[in-house]
Scaffold this motif. Structure first.
Motif, short mmCIF file in Angstrom:
data_model
loop_
_atom_site.label_atom_id
_atom_site.label_comp_id
_atom_site.label_asym_id
_atom_site.label_seq_id
_atom_site.Cartn_x
_atom_site.Cartn_y
_atom_site.Cartn_z
N ALA A 1 0.83 -1.28 0.06
CA ALA A 1 0.00 0.06 0.10
C ALA A 1 0.73 1.30 -0.05
CB ALA A 1 -0.85 -0.06 1.35
N LEU A 2 1.97 1.33 0.76
CA LEU A 2 2.78 2.37 0.84
C LEU A 2 3.41 2.85 -0.67
CD1 LEU A 2 4.25 4.80 2.24
CD2 LEU A 2 6.00 3.01 3.12
N GLY A 3 4.00 1.40 -1.32
CA GLY A 3 4.65 1.48 -2.43
C GLY A 3 3.72 2.21 -3.26
N LEU A 4 2.39 1.67 -3.45
CA LEU A 4 1.63 2.33 -4.39
C LEU A 4 0.97 3.71 -4.23
CD1 LEU A 4 -0.92 -0.93 -4.46
CD2 LEU A 4 0.54 0.13 -6.53
N GLU B 1 -0.47 4.71 -19.73
CA GLU B 1 1.21 4.38 -19.38
C GLU B 1 1.50 5.03 -18.10
OE1 GLU B 1 5.24 5.61 -21.50
OE2 GLU B 1 3.49 6.59 -22.09
N THR B 2 2.23 4.12 -17.62
CA THR B 2 2.68 4.06 -16.10
C THR B 2 4.06 4.54 -16.09
OG1 THR B 2 3.17 1.82 -15.72
CG2 THR B 2 0.92 2.39 -15.70
N GLY B 3 4.50 4.75 -14.74
CA GLY B 3 5.95 4.98 -14.55
C GLY B 3 6.76 3.84 -14.06
N GLU B 4 5.99 2.77 -13.72
CA GLU B 4 6.82 1.24 -13.57
C GLU B 4 6.13 0.33 -14.28
OE1 GLU B 4 6.10 0.64 -9.42
OE2 GLU B 4 4.08 0.62 -9.70
N ALA B 5 7.09 -0.87 -14.35
CA ALA B 5 6.51 -1.79 -14.97
C ALA B 5 5.34 -2.65 -14.21
CB ALA B 5 7.88 -3.15 -15.07
N GLN B 6 4.57 -3.21 -15.17
CA GLN B 6 3.14 -3.51 -14.62
C GLN B 6 3.24 -5.16 -14.73
OE1 GLN B 6 0.68 -1.39 -13.48
NE2 GLN B 6 2.54 -0.14 -13.52
N SER B 7 3.95 -5.79 -13.61
CA SER B 7 4.18 -7.15 -13.53
C SER B 7 2.83 -7.92 -13.18
CB SER B 7 5.27 -7.47 -12.56
OG SER B 7 6.50 -6.80 -13.04
N LEU C 1 -3.03 -12.41 -12.10
CA LEU C 1 -2.85 -11.73 -10.94
C LEU C 1 -2.00 -10.44 -10.98
CD1 LEU C 1 -2.11 -11.47 -7.72
CD2 LEU C 1 -0.57 -13.46 -8.08
N ASP C 2 -2.36 -9.37 -10.65
CA ASP C 2 -1.44 -8.24 -10.62
C ASP C 2 -0.37 -8.02 -9.53
OD1 ASP C 2 -0.57 -5.51 -10.47
OD2 ASP C 2 -2.14 -4.67 -11.58
N LEU C 3 0.66 -8.10 -9.52
CA LEU C 3 1.72 -8.11 -8.66
C LEU C 3 1.89 -6.89 -7.84
CD1 LEU C 3 4.28 -10.55 -10.70
CD2 LEU C 3 2.75 -11.28 -8.34
N VAL C 4 1.55 -5.79 -8.60
CA VAL C 4 1.70 -4.46 -8.08
C VAL C 4 0.49 -4.03 -7.05
CG1 VAL C 4 1.89 -2.14 -8.65
CG2 VAL C 4 2.92 -3.45 -10.14
N THR C 5 -0.66 -4.45 -7.39
CA THR C 5 -2.03 -4.24 -6.73
C THR C 5 -2.40 -5.51 -5.72
OG1 THR C 5 -3.48 -5.02 -8.38
CG2 THR C 5 -2.69 -2.59 -8.50
N GLY C 6 -2.16 -6.61 -6.27
CA GLY C 6 -2.64 -7.78 -5.48
C GLY C 6 -3.83 -8.16 -6.08
N GLU C 7 -4.28 -7.57 -6.99
CA GLU C 7 -5.84 -8.12 -7.60
C GLU C 7 -5.73 -9.17 -8.48
OE1 GLU C 7 -8.16 -3.57 -7.51
OE2 GLU C 7 -7.27 -4.56 -9.49
N VAL C 8 -6.75 -10.01 -8.37
CA VAL C 8 -6.86 -11.09 -9.26
C VAL C 8 -8.19 -10.97 -10.16
CG1 VAL C 8 -7.27 -13.55 -9.31
CG2 VAL C 8 -5.67 -12.65 -7.60
N THR C 9 -8.01 -11.18 -11.36
CA THR C 9 -8.95 -10.84 -12.48
C THR C 9 -9.49 -12.20 -13.14
OG1 THR C 9 -8.58 -8.53 -12.64
CG2 THR C 9 -9.74 -9.54 -14.35
N ALA C 10 -10.29 -12.75 -13.14
CA ALA C 10 -10.77 -13.93 -13.84
C ALA C 10 -11.28 -13.63 -15.23
CB ALA C 10 -12.05 -14.45 -13.03
N THR C 11 -10.65 -14.32 -16.43
CA THR C 11 -10.75 -13.93 -17.57
C THR C 11 -11.75 -14.99 -18.47
OG1 THR C 11 -8.62 -14.67 -18.29
CG2 THR C 11 -8.54 -12.48 -17.64
N GLY C 12 -12.09 -16.23 -17.63
CA GLY C 12 -12.78 -16.84 -18.69
C GLY C 12 -12.27 -18.43 -17.96
#
Length: 414
Positions: free
Chosen positions: A18-21, A60-66, A81-92
């Motif tokens: 959270a602090l990093g974000l 566009e962002t200032g850091e890689a979106q791993s 799984l977004d390694l920056v935010t911790g969110e998981v998105t189901a895509t089917g």
């Protein structure tokens, strides 16, 4: 339809997310020179209307979106799984998924009915002297009806999908389910040797009377030339900063050059190698020039593309292997569930870490994905992914708990 939720994490790095974000600003598009238009850019834009690097529908962002694309081999469910935010998105779903590969943005899931493609929504465009990082909503794309197993290789403009029937279909990027410019192109070679887009050309191995020549074709699939060096029984293939690499029966063929003027250099194993001990798949950090490959059941190959040298490391029974490149250890996940680090030059073991509690099924689905600072090891039996700091004695930086079995994994965004 996609659904999103946040995963539970354990480990010191999770507490700083959270602090990093909060400290990371997602900047406006970076001003830069007149480098070539990156894949995905709206080519109708004018310099006065949109900044260089604009991608329609992306930020566009200032850091890689791993991100990690994860597939459950049992249910067929696919998540990002977004390694920056911790969110998981189901895509089917991808029912019956057997294997998965990635190209930095897209994940390609091999199923009995064809190829399922997932846009992870995180990617980087490298212009040489600078890069652009992008994020967008993860989504599934239209399937590609090509018979498995699949061999997939891409560059900035073309995705080459080789199927079991020996046909390679060329699909346009950035949407690799659409036809290539001028319509979908197909190479019907009668061999499942991988076709590799490289430097505006196509490397087509496994041709000629002996099935050991490598043709260089243009993007209309017309033959431009034939490389002087031969490659018998081509299997593995990848692209590095120093050239494309083909795995052949007697070693590797490194193809390099610019503007379509390509030359090839052979790198033999330097010893007799049985067919079952040859490199059939290269694993490495994208673009890096140190490659790894399994050699039979109990050893790994390390190919230094720069030095043009093979090294064999006796690891014991191995399920997966990878490395981040020069100056970093070779990471071998054993069938006993233990991750081990080896010095790539000497083969000496430098660290080990027990990870998987139920390694019995690891041999078929185990993955060690790497970026410049972390490795990710899937744990299908534990419904989680282990994030490893390989520069700190294989320290477990985070445990990413998922609620589903990550049978297959690829990393994107870098």
């Amino acid at each position: 339809m996609t659904t999103t939720h946040r995963i539970r994490t354990a480990g010191p790095r999770a507490r700083t997310l959270a602090l990093g974000l909060a400290l990371t600003t997602l900047t406006a598009l970076t001003a830069c020179g007149t480098a070539p238009t990156p894949p995905g850019t709206d080519r109708a834009e004018s310099a006065g209307a949109r900044p260089h690097g604009h991608v329609e529908g992306a930020e566009e962002t200032g850091e890689a979106q791993s991100r990690l694309v994860l597939a459950d081999g049992g249910s067929g469910a696919v998540h990002v799984l977004d390694l920056v935010t911790g969110e998981v998105t189901a895509t089917g779903r991808a029912p019956g998924v057997r294997a998965m590969t990635g190209d930095g943005r897209y994940a390609y899931l091999s199923t009995p009915k064809g190829l399922t493609v997932v846009d992870s929504g995180g990617w980087t465009v490298d212009h040489g002297d600078h890069v652009h990082h992008y994020r967008a909503t993860p989504r599934a794309l239209d399937p590609v009806p090509v018979r498995p197993p699949h061999r997939i290789h891409t560059d900035a403009t073309v995705t080459a999908v080789t199927g079991a029937d020996g046909t390679t279909r060329l699909l346009a990027r950035p949407a690799p389910t659409s036809a290539a410019p001028g319509g979908e192109r197909a190479l019907r070679l009668g061999t499942a040797a991988p076709v590799v887009p490289y430097q505006g050309r196509l490397l087509v191995p496994g041709t000629g009377p002996g099935r050991d020549t490598v043709e260089v074709r243009d993007r209309t699939v017309k033959t431009v030339t034939v490389l002087d060096e031969r490659c018998r029984a081509p299997r593995a293939a990848t692209v590095t900063r120093r050239g494309a690499v083909l795995g052949c029966a007697d070693g590797a063929l490194i193809v390099s050059g610019e503007d379509g003027d390509l030359t090839a250099h052979r790198v033999p194993y330097g010893r007799p190698v049985a067919p079952g001990e040859r490199a059939t798949r290269f694993d490495h950090r994208p673009g890096a020039t140190t490659l790894t490959a399994r050699s039979g059941e109990d050893a790994v190959w390390v190919l230094d593309v720069t030095a043009r040298r093979w090294t064999l490391i006796r690891t014991g029974p191995v399920a997966a292997v990878n490395t981040a490149g020069e100056g970093t250890p070779v990471l071998a996940l054993g069938t006993d569930g233990v991750l081990r680090a080896y010095d790539p030059a000497t083969g000496r073991r430098t660290a080990s870490r027990a990870l998987l509690k139920d390694p019995s099924g690891a041999g078929a689905t185990a993955v060690v994905a790497v970026d410049s600072g972390r490795a990710y090891v899937n744990d299908p039996g534990g419904d989680r992914v282990h994030e490893i700091d390989f520069g700190d004695g294989l320290r477990v930086a985070r445990v990413l708990r998922l609620g589903f079995s990550p049978t297959h994994l690829v990393e994107t965004g870098r």
